[in-house]
Structure formats: structure tokens, C-alpha cells
Motif scaffolding. Structure first.
Motif, PDB file in Angstrom:
ATOM      1  N   ARG A 124       0.847  -1.215   0.000  1.00 38.49           N
ATOM      2  CA  ARG A 124       0.000   0.000   0.000  1.00 38.49           C
ATOM      3  C   ARG A 124       0.878   1.259   0.000  1.00 38.49           C
ATOM      4  NH1 ARG A 124      -2.724  -1.352   4.136  1.00 38.49           N
ATOM      5  NH2 ARG A 124      -1.707   0.002   5.644  1.00 38.49           N
ATOM      6  N   LEU A 125       1.908   1.273   0.870  1.00 38.88           N
ATOM      7  CA  LEU A 125       2.819   2.424   0.937  1.00 38.88           C
ATOM      8  C   LEU A 125       3.548   2.635  -0.390  1.00 38.88           C
ATOM      9  CD1 LEU A 125       4.531   2.048   4.426  1.00 38.88           C
ATOM     10  CD2 LEU A 125       3.254   4.039   3.643  1.00 38.88           C
ATOM     11  N   ALA A 126       4.036   1.541  -0.980  1.00 31.89           N
ATOM     12  CA  ALA A 126       4.759   1.633  -2.251  1.00 31.89           C
ATOM     13  C   ALA A 126       3.852   2.209  -3.335  1.00 31.89           C
ATOM     14  CB  ALA A 126       5.291   0.266  -2.662  1.00 31.89           C
ATOM     15  N   ALA A 127       2.589   1.762  -3.367  1.00 28.03           N
ATOM     16  CA  ALA A 127       1.638   2.265  -4.374  1.00 28.03           C
ATOM     17  C   ALA A 127       1.345   3.748  -4.155  1.00 28.03           C
ATOM     18  CB  ALA A 127       0.348   1.444  -4.317  1.00 28.03           C
ATOM     19  N   ASP A 128       1.156   4.149  -2.879  1.00 29.25           N
ATOM     20  CA  ASP A 128       0.884   5.567  -2.567  1.00 29.25           C
ATOM     21  C   ASP A 128       2.057   6.461  -2.962  1.00 29.25           C
ATOM     22  OD1 ASP A 128      -1.544   4.796  -1.561  1.00 29.25           O
ATOM     23  OD2 ASP A 128      -1.000   5.022   0.558  1.00 29.25           O
ATOM     24  N   ALA A 134       4.152  10.115  -9.479  1.00 35.98           N
ATOM     25  CA  ALA A 134       3.529  10.303 -10.801  1.00 35.98           C
ATOM     26  C   ALA A 134       2.790  11.638 -10.879  1.00 35.98           C
ATOM     27  CB  ALA A 134       2.581   9.142 -11.094  1.00 35.98           C
ATOM     28  N   LEU A 135       2.220  12.062  -9.748  1.00 36.45           N
ATOM     29  CA  LEU A 135       1.467  13.324  -9.713  1.00 36.45           C
ATOM     30  C   LEU A 135       2.364  14.537  -9.444  1.00 36.45           C
ATOM     31  CD1 LEU A 135      -1.651  12.095  -7.690  1.00 36.45           C
ATOM     32  CD2 LEU A 135      -1.546  12.563 -10.143  1.00 36.45           C
ATOM     33  N   GLY A 136       3.669  14.273  -9.272  1.00 33.33           N
ATOM     34  CA  GLY A 136       4.606  15.372  -9.032  1.00 33.33           C
ATOM     35  C   GLY A 136       4.565  15.931  -7.618  1.00 33.33           C
ATOM     36  N   LYS A 137       3.973  15.152  -6.690  1.00 36.81           N
ATOM     37  CA  LYS A 137       3.915  15.598  -5.286  1.00 36.81           C
ATOM     38  C   LYS A 137       5.230  15.293  -4.587  1.00 36.81           C
ATOM     39  CE  LYS A 137      -1.024  14.836  -4.366  1.00 36.81           C
ATOM     40  NZ  LYS A 137      -1.933  13.983  -3.586  1.00 36.81           N
ATOM     41  N   LYS A 138       5.522  16.080  -3.560  1.00 37.98           N
ATOM     42  CA  LYS A 138       6.721  15.841  -2.747  1.00 37.98           C
ATOM     43  C   LYS A 138       6.490  14.549  -1.945  1.00 37.98           C
ATOM     44  CE  LYS A 138       9.759  18.376   0.429  1.00 37.98           C
ATOM     45  NZ  LYS A 138       9.998  17.324   1.405  1.00 37.98           N
ATOM     46  N   PRO A 139       7.427  13.597  -1.997  1.00 40.00           N
ATOM     47  CA  PRO A 139       7.208  12.340  -1.273  1.00 40.00           C
ATOM     48  C   PRO A 139       7.113  12.547   0.237  1.00 40.00           C
ATOM     49  CG  PRO A 139       9.409  12.404  -2.255  1.00 40.00           C
ATOM     50  CD  PRO A 139       8.694  13.621  -2.725  1.00 40.00           C
ATOM     51  N   ASP A 140       6.230  11.783   0.858  1.00 41.26           N
ATOM     52  CA  ASP A 140       6.029  11.828   2.304  1.00 41.26           C
ATOM     53  C   ASP A 140       7.221  11.133   2.982  1.00 41.26           C
ATOM     54  OD1 ASP A 140       5.330  11.026   4.923  1.00 41.26           O
ATOM     55  OD2 ASP A 140       3.193  11.073   4.439  1.00 41.26           O
ATOM     56  N   GLU A 141       8.014  11.900   3.738  1.00 41.78           N
ATOM     57  CA  GLU A 141       9.243  11.347   4.333  1.00 41.78           C
ATOM     58  C   GLU A 141       8.962  10.243   5.349  1.00 41.78           C
ATOM     59  OE1 GLU A 141      12.051  14.269   5.696  1.00 41.78           O
ATOM     60  OE2 GLU A 141      11.879  15.394   3.815  1.00 41.78           O
ATOM     61  N   ALA A 142       7.900  10.414   6.122  1.00 40.99           N
ATOM     62  CA  ALA A 142       7.543   9.382   7.122  1.00 40.99           C
ATOM     63  C   ALA A 142       7.176   8.082   6.408  1.00 40.99           C
ATOM     64  CB  ALA A 142       6.388   9.867   7.986  1.00 40.99           C
ATOM     65  N   ALA A 143       6.436   8.200   5.295  1.00 35.94           N
ATOM     66  CA  ALA A 143       6.039   7.008   4.526  1.00 35.94           C
ATOM     67  C   ALA A 143       7.272   6.335   3.923  1.00 35.94           C
ATOM     68  CB  ALA A 143       5.053   7.392   3.426  1.00 35.94           C
ATOM     69  N   GLN A 144       8.229   7.142   3.458  1.00 31.28           N
ATOM     70  CA  GLN A 144       9.461   6.580   2.891  1.00 31.28           C
ATOM     71  C   GLN A 144      10.266   5.831   3.948  1.00 31.28           C
ATOM     72  OE1 GLN A 144      11.172  10.138   1.039  1.00 31.28           O
ATOM     73  NE2 GLN A 144      10.949   9.174  -0.962  1.00 31.28           N
ATOM     74  N   ARG A 146       9.073   4.459   6.726  1.00 22.41           N
ATOM     75  CA  ARG A 146       8.330   3.245   7.079  1.00 22.41           C
ATOM     76  C   ARG A 146       8.511   2.166   5.992  1.00 22.41           C
ATOM     77  NH1 ARG A 146       6.814  -0.437  10.583  1.00 22.41           N
ATOM     78  NH2 ARG A 146       4.779  -1.336  10.193  1.00 22.41           N
ATOM     79  N   LEU A 147       8.495   2.584   4.735  1.00 18.64           N
ATOM     80  CA  LEU A 147       8.685   1.646   3.622  1.00 18.64           C
ATOM     81  C   LEU A 147      10.057   0.979   3.724  1.00 18.64           C
ATOM     82  CD1 LEU A 147       7.433   0.618   0.872  1.00 18.64           C
ATOM     83  CD2 LEU A 147       8.796   2.384  -0.221  1.00 18.64           C
ATOM     84  N   GLU A 149      11.879   0.603   6.374  1.00 17.97           N
ATOM     85  CA  GLU A 149      11.880  -0.270   7.562  1.00 17.97           C
ATOM     86  C   GLU A 149      11.199  -1.605   7.242  1.00 17.97           C
ATOM     87  OE1 GLU A 149       9.381  -0.389  11.688  1.00 17.97           O
ATOM     88  OE2 GLU A 149       9.960   1.618  10.985  1.00 17.97           O
ATOM     89  N   LEU A 150      10.051  -1.541   6.560  1.00 21.21           N
ATOM     90  CA  LEU A 150       9.316  -2.763   6.213  1.00 21.21           C
ATOM     91  C   LEU A 150      10.121  -3.630   5.243  1.00 21.21           C
ATOM     92  CD1 LEU A 150       5.695  -1.338   5.805  1.00 21.21           C
ATOM     93  CD2 LEU A 150       6.443  -2.961   7.548  1.00 21.21           C
ATOM     94  N   LEU A 151      10.773  -2.983   4.279  1.00 17.90           N
ATOM     95  CA  LEU A 151      11.578  -3.737   3.307  1.00 17.90           C
ATOM     96  C   LEU A 151      12.686  -4.515   4.011  1.00 17.90           C
ATOM     97  CD1 LEU A 151      11.850  -1.202   0.346  1.00 17.90           C
ATOM     98  CD2 LEU A 151      10.882  -3.505   0.222  1.00 17.90           C
ATOM     99  N   GLN A 152      13.289  -3.900   5.026  1.00 15.69           N
ATOM    100  CA  GLN A 152      14.358  -4.585   5.764  1.00 15.69           C
ATOM    101  C   GLN A 152      13.828  -5.752   6.586  1.00 15.69           C
ATOM    102  OE1 GLN A 152      16.470  -1.432   7.907  1.00 15.69           O
ATOM    103  NE2 GLN A 152      18.196  -1.783   6.543  1.00 15.69           N
ATOM    104  N   ARG A 153      12.583  -5.635   7.020  1.00 13.51           N
ATOM    105  CA  ARG A 153      12.018  -6.683   7.880  1.00 13.51           C
ATOM    106  C   ARG A 153      11.423  -7.850   7.104  1.00 13.51           C
ATOM    107  NH1 ARG A 153       8.966  -3.139  12.342  1.00 13.51           N
ATOM    108  NH2 ARG A 153       7.487  -4.842  12.237  1.00 13.51           N
ATOM    109  N   MET A 154      11.176  -7.656   5.805  1.00 15.18           N
ATOM    110  CA  MET A 154      10.575  -8.740   5.021  1.00 15.18           C
ATOM    111  C   MET A 154      11.522  -9.946   4.956  1.00 15.18           C
ATOM    112  SD  MET A 154       7.508  -8.387   3.728  1.00 15.18           S
ATOM    113  CE  MET A 154       6.940  -7.614   5.235  1.00 15.18           C
TER     114      MET A 154
END
Length: 199
Positions: A124-128, A134-144, A146-147, A149-154
């Protein structure tokens, strides 16, 4: 249910998975059709000597010859189980229209609720984040964060490659495959008796 196992040359891991799945499913009276292929396979090669010995020891005498992965096989399969993450990426890259039915073997077999929940959150985070980009928005640093952290735990979802190795290495790989297949058959059995098999 039609299941396709995919590795590199279709002479070691995916033929062992094919032979074992066919036998285990038959023993449990679960109706599956099974085939295997390789992303870089030559057509009609015999499976490796050690892979054949591993299967024979389990009472599996299927004659399996290598098959290159091709479009008709991808269309035939209800579920495509790659033996490693890189195989999975390669299949999705070549057949993007089939992406929703492609998993790694261990990923599809995963049955730990905590890991499944984290995997869902990661997707869900990766898709968001991709949508924001794609919309040219500034990426959410907290979401990045968390992503990452999750990638390391997989957990790692690769089945070890015994190619060129000893018989002992083939036995260890076969045990890894068998463990994952048993979990998948449990899911298929639950599905058959009214539960829902989740990928």
C-alpha cells in the motif's frame, strides 16, 4: 487449479517443485495440474542427475524435460510460482498482464499473520508513494522511512540454488521446496473446505 513453477534453466528447482507438488497433491486428493518452465531454459534437456535422484528417492518417476517459459504457458496457469525474487521480477517484466498471479513460492506459502499484514502495508505504501511521484507531489518522508523499515524486515523469499552443487545441497533445496509446498497445499485444502486461500 493450474500451477506453473519457474526457475532459470528448468533442470533443478522447478522440476523438483513440479514432481513433488504433483505427488503431494495426489496423496491429499487435491486437484491440481502442475507444470514447470525456465526463464532461460533450453527445450528438451533432462533434469539434473541430483534432482532426478532426489525425486526418485521420494517415489517420483515423472519424466520432466526442460521447457522455456512462453506465453501459452503463462496463459495456461492460474498461479505462477517463481523460485526466487529475480525470477518473479523477470516474469512480471516479460508478462506484465499476468502480474496478479505471479508470486515467489515462499511468498505464496507465507502463513505468518504478522508478516502478511506488514506485506500488505508495504504494498500500500509503495503504491501511494508511486502515485505521489507520478502526480509530481513531494514524497512523504515518514512514509518513505516506514517503507524502508518494512523492506528490511521482510523475510527472504528465494529458494537456494543447488546448481552445480553436491547431493546434500539438492536435498536441502528439496526440503525448502517441500516445506513451502505443504503450506500451499494446506491453503488449497482450506479453500476447498470453505476457507479462503490467500496469496
Amino acid at each position: 487449479m493450474r500451477i506453473l513453477f519457474v526457475c532459470t534453466g528448468n533442470t533443478c528447482r522447478s522440476p523438483m517443485a513440479e514432481g513433488m507438488m504433483r505427488k503431494l497433491a495426489r496423496e491429499r486428493n487435491i486437484g491440481v495440474e502442475v507444470r514447470s518452465a525456465g526463464v532461460a531454459a533450453a527445450k528438451g534437456m533432462s533434469i539434473s542427475h541430483h534432482a532426478e535422484a532426489v525425486l526418485r528417492e521420494q517415489g517420483i518417476g515423472d519424466r520432466i524435460l526442460s521447457t522455456p517459459l512462453h506465453e501459452e504457458l503463462v496463459e495456461w496457469a492460474d498461479l505462477i510460482l517463481a523460485l526466487t525474487e529475480s525470477h518473479k521480477r523477470q516474469i512480471i517484466y516479460t508478462f506484465p498482464e499476468a502480474a496478479d498471479k505471479i508470486y515467489t513460492l515462499k511468498e505464496y506459502a507465507q502463513d505468518d499473520p504478522a508478516v502478511l499484514a506488514e506485506r500488505e502495508e508495504l504494498q500500500r505504501l509503495a503504491a501511494d508513494l508511486e502515485l505521489d511521484r507520478a502526480l509530481g507531489k513531494k514524497p512523504d518522508e515518514a512514509a518513505q522511512r516506514r517503507l524502508a523499515e518494512l523492506l528490511q524486515r521482510m523475510p527472504g523469499y528465494d529458494i537456494s540454488d543447488p546448481f552445480g552443487g553436491s547431493r546434500g545441497e539438492y536435498d536441502r533445496t528439496a526440503a525448502e521446496i517441500r516445506n513451502a509446498l505443504m503450506k500451499i497445499l494446506d491453503k488449497l485444502e482450506q479453500d476447498r473446505f470453505g476457507g479462503r486461500a490467500s496469496g
